[in-house]
Write an enzyme that holds these catalytic residues in place. Structure first.
Site, PDB file in Angstrom:
ATOM      1  N   ALA A   1     -36.295  -7.315  29.687  1.00 31.27           N
ATOM      2  CA  ALA A   1     -37.593  -6.665  29.887  1.00 31.27           C
ATOM      3  C   ALA A   1     -37.987  -5.151  29.820  1.00 31.27           C
ATOM      4  O   ALA A   1     -39.764  -5.186  29.856  1.00 31.27           O
ATOM      5  CB  ALA A   1     -37.258  -7.088  31.564  1.00 31.27           C
TER       6      ALA A   1
ATOM      7  N   SER B   1     -34.713 -10.889  24.583  1.00 33.23           N
ATOM      8  CA  SER B   1     -36.030 -10.358  25.312  1.00 33.23           C
ATOM      9  C   SER B   1     -35.215  -9.614  26.392  1.00 33.23           C
ATOM     10  O   SER B   1     -35.662  -9.536  27.517  1.00 33.23           O
ATOM     11  CB  SER B   1     -36.459 -11.637  26.025  1.00 33.23           C
ATOM     12  OG  SER B   1     -35.808 -12.015  26.661  1.00 33.23           O
TER      13      SER B   1
ATOM     14  N   LYS C   1     -23.322 -15.504  25.926  1.00 34.23           N
ATOM     15  CA  LYS C   1     -23.582 -14.445  24.269  1.00 34.23           C
ATOM     16  C   LYS C   1     -22.831 -13.312  26.048  1.00 34.23           C
ATOM     17  O   LYS C   1     -22.514 -12.063  24.882  1.00 34.23           O
ATOM     18  CB  LYS C   1     -25.090 -14.149  24.444  1.00 34.23           C
ATOM     19  CG  LYS C   1     -25.862 -14.318  25.262  1.00 34.23           C
ATOM     20  CD  LYS C   1     -26.492 -13.207  25.620  1.00 34.23           C
ATOM     21  CE  LYS C   1     -27.581 -12.890  26.680  1.00 34.23           C
ATOM     22  NZ  LYS C   1     -28.143 -12.584  27.200  1.00 34.23           N
TER      23      LYS C   1
ATOM     24  N   SER D   1     -35.766  -6.391  37.104  1.00 37.02           N
ATOM     25  CA  SER D   1     -37.067  -6.140  35.805  1.00 37.02           C
ATOM     26  C   SER D   1     -36.990  -7.267  35.126  1.00 37.02           C
ATOM     27  O   SER D   1     -38.737  -6.957  34.370  1.00 37.02           O
ATOM     28  CB  SER D   1     -35.603  -5.673  35.132  1.00 37.02           C
ATOM     29  OG  SER D   1     -34.589  -6.497  34.868  1.00 37.02           O
ATOM     30  N   TRP D   2     -36.708  -7.858  34.670  1.00 32.93           N
ATOM     31  CA  TRP D   2     -37.061  -9.804  34.064  1.00 32.93           C
ATOM     32  C   TRP D   2     -38.426 -10.030  34.883  1.00 32.93           C
ATOM     33  O   TRP D   2     -39.625 -10.453  34.099  1.00 32.93           O
ATOM     34  CB  TRP D   2     -36.111 -10.209  33.581  1.00 32.93           C
ATOM     35  CG  TRP D   2     -36.132 -11.736  32.920  1.00 32.93           C
ATOM     36  CD1 TRP D   2     -35.668 -13.035  32.930  1.00 32.93           C
ATOM     37  CD2 TRP D   2     -37.018 -11.985  31.861  1.00 32.93           C
ATOM     38  NE1 TRP D   2     -36.461 -13.315  31.388  1.00 32.93           N
ATOM     39  CE2 TRP D   2     -36.825 -12.864  30.759  1.00 32.93           C
ATOM     40  CE3 TRP D   2     -37.776 -10.033  31.154  1.00 32.93           C
ATOM     41  CZ2 TRP D   2     -37.836 -13.452  29.732  1.00 32.93           C
ATOM     42  CZ3 TRP D   2     -38.915 -10.895  30.213  1.00 32.93           C
ATOM     43  CH2 TRP D   2     -38.403 -12.142  28.890  1.00 32.93           C
TER      44      TRP D   2
ATOM     45  N   LYS E   1     -30.278 -16.473  33.041  1.00 36.92           N
ATOM     46  CA  LYS E   1     -29.139 -16.418  32.000  1.00 36.92           C
ATOM     47  C   LYS E   1     -27.379 -16.822  32.489  1.00 36.92           C
ATOM     48  O   LYS E   1     -26.675 -15.421  33.047  1.00 36.92           O
ATOM     49  CB  LYS E   1     -29.138 -16.210  30.985  1.00 36.92           C
ATOM     50  CG  LYS E   1     -30.681 -15.428  30.222  1.00 36.92           C
ATOM     51  CD  LYS E   1     -30.719 -14.196  29.442  1.00 36.92           C
ATOM     52  CE  LYS E   1     -32.214 -15.016  28.336  1.00 36.92           C
ATOM     53  NZ  LYS E   1     -32.409 -13.772  27.385  1.00 36.92           N
TER      54      LYS E   1
ATOM     55  N   VAL F   1     -27.720  -6.539  38.168  1.00 33.60           N
ATOM     56  CA  VAL F   1     -26.171  -7.389  38.306  1.00 33.60           C
ATOM     57  C   VAL F   1     -25.984  -7.625  36.853  1.00 33.60           C
ATOM     58  O   VAL F   1     -27.087  -7.250  35.931  1.00 33.60           O
ATOM     59  CB  VAL F   1     -27.576  -8.710  38.125  1.00 33.60           C
ATOM     60  CG1 VAL F   1     -26.499  -9.870  37.721  1.00 33.60           C
ATOM     61  CG2 VAL F   1     -27.795  -8.447  40.107  1.00 33.60           C
TER      62      VAL F   1
ATOM     63  N   ASP G   1     -30.321 -13.697  20.917  1.00 38.40           N
ATOM     64  CA  ASP G   1     -29.818 -12.968  22.139  1.00 38.40           C
ATOM     65  C   ASP G   1     -28.759 -12.348  21.749  1.00 38.40           C
ATOM     66  O   ASP G   1     -28.454 -11.342  22.386  1.00 38.40           O
ATOM     67  CB  ASP G   1     -30.210 -14.506  23.288  1.00 38.40           C
ATOM     68  CG  ASP G   1     -30.025 -13.630  24.749  1.00 38.40           C
ATOM     69  OD1 ASP G   1     -30.686 -12.326  24.484  1.00 38.40           O
ATOM     70  OD2 ASP G   1     -30.039 -14.125  25.004  1.00 38.40           O
TER      71      ASP G   1
END
Length: 335
Positions: A141, A139, A192, A12-13, A107, A280, A245
């Site tokens: 996606a 952010s 996070k 997705s990202w 991340k 994931v 985030d």
């Protein structure tokens, strides 16, 4: 003038970044490890598996040929899961030239070594980080790909490198800030996810906004404690890669970590929760790595510890909440 960008990872990202960067006039190639996924994106004009509803323009080259993807690139963007970062880096290492910039958008922490991904990069590339940039911040996606207003941060040890990437990524709906605290930006983005799992578990148990706010606030405190111990600037955690985030990941249903936590709070096992999310969930591996880091550096991280015990020691989630609430009295502000 547009640049040639290779985006590694068609999740997705990676897909969202390919879409918006192509809008700026860059020549974009998107690599998928799986040929079937690459063919499906080309055929459908969208990534129905990971980012449904977002059109992928025909100007984006979709391929499963890794060497072809990076050969012409001036900038390589890693959008693979953190646990795959070293493996993919080794595959493209022979193609990374001295002037090529590498942007990491994953991340997480490497579980085996407990390294941040910049440390993985430095180890594989002979210690150099001058051309390495980390991209982080709130952010999702699903929103970036639809051009909803978003702000992110890029960090590098070299100011001019982060400013170069800032200019490449800046769009009318994507504002990019710079930061030279690469340690803090990486840790904020990774840790996070643990707190998002914890707030999701609390939500699954039926708790409310007060509980979520407490977990987020105290979670930020322990993220900052570990970050400071590892050399980060504590102020970084007040920015986009920290509290920014944290807010979006703990409150949005786009968050895989939050959704997995909700399933666990409702009584599902970790395996069942991951199957339900079917993507994931970075926070699971990060919880294990952060728990070990906290022990190694003698940093008090009670939410991380209880989340670890729920995930890997079969501690009932309700008991984890009791354990947190019944800890010894302490002051709020401490490092």
């Amino acid at each position: 003038m547009g640049k040639s960008l290779a985006i590694l990872g068609a999740g997705s990202w990676g897909t969202a970044l390919a879409v918006v960067l192509a809008q700026k006039g860059h020549t974009v190639s998107l690599w998928s490890r799986r040929r079937k996924l690459a063919e499906a994106i080309k055929t459908c004009g969208e990534n129905r598996r990971y980012l449904p509803g977002v059109a992928v323009p025909e100007v984006i080259e979709i391929t499963d040929d890794l060497e072809k993807t990076v050969f012409r690139a001036e900038v390589i963007v890693f959008a693979v899961p953190s646990h795959a970062f070293r493996e993919v880096l080794r595959l493209v290492k022979p193609c990374i030239g001295d002037k090529m910039v590498v942007v990491n958008a994953a991340k997480g922490l490497e579980e085996a070594s407990l390294y941040r991904l910049s440390q993985v990069f430095a180890e594989e590339m002979g210690g150099t980080l001058e051309r390495y940039v980390v991209l982080s911040g709130p952010s999702h996606a699903e929103e970036v790909g639809r051009n909803l207003p978003t702000a992110v941060v890029v960090a590098s040890v070299q100011k001019q490198t982060s400013e170069y990437v800032q200019e490449l990524f800046m769009l009318p709906t994507l504002r990019v800030y710079t930061n030279q605290d690469i340690i803090g930006v990486e840790l904020g983005g990774a840790l996070k996810n643990i707190i998002a799992l914890a707030t999701g578990i609390a939500e699954g148990l039926g708790f409310g906004d007060n509980t979520r706010a407490a977990l987020m606030t105290r979670g930020l405190a322990e993220i900052t404690r570990l970050g400071a111990r590892l050399g980060a600037d504590p102020l970084t955690f007040s920015g986009l890669a920290g509290i920014g985030d944290l807010i979006v990941t703990c409150t949005s249903m786009h968050s895989r970590n939050r959704r997995a936590g909700i399933e666990i709070g409702r009584g599902k096992s970790l395996a069942e929760a991951l199957a339900a999310v079917n993507m994931v969930v970075e926070g699971v591996r990060t919880t294990r790595a952060a728990y070990r880091l906290a022990l190694a550096y003698s940093v008090d991280m009670p939410i991380t510890e209880q989340t670890y015990r729920v995930l890997f020691e079969n501690l009932p989630p309700a008991q984890a909440v009791k354990n947190l609430l019944q800890r010894e009295r302490t002051c709020e502000i401490r490092m």
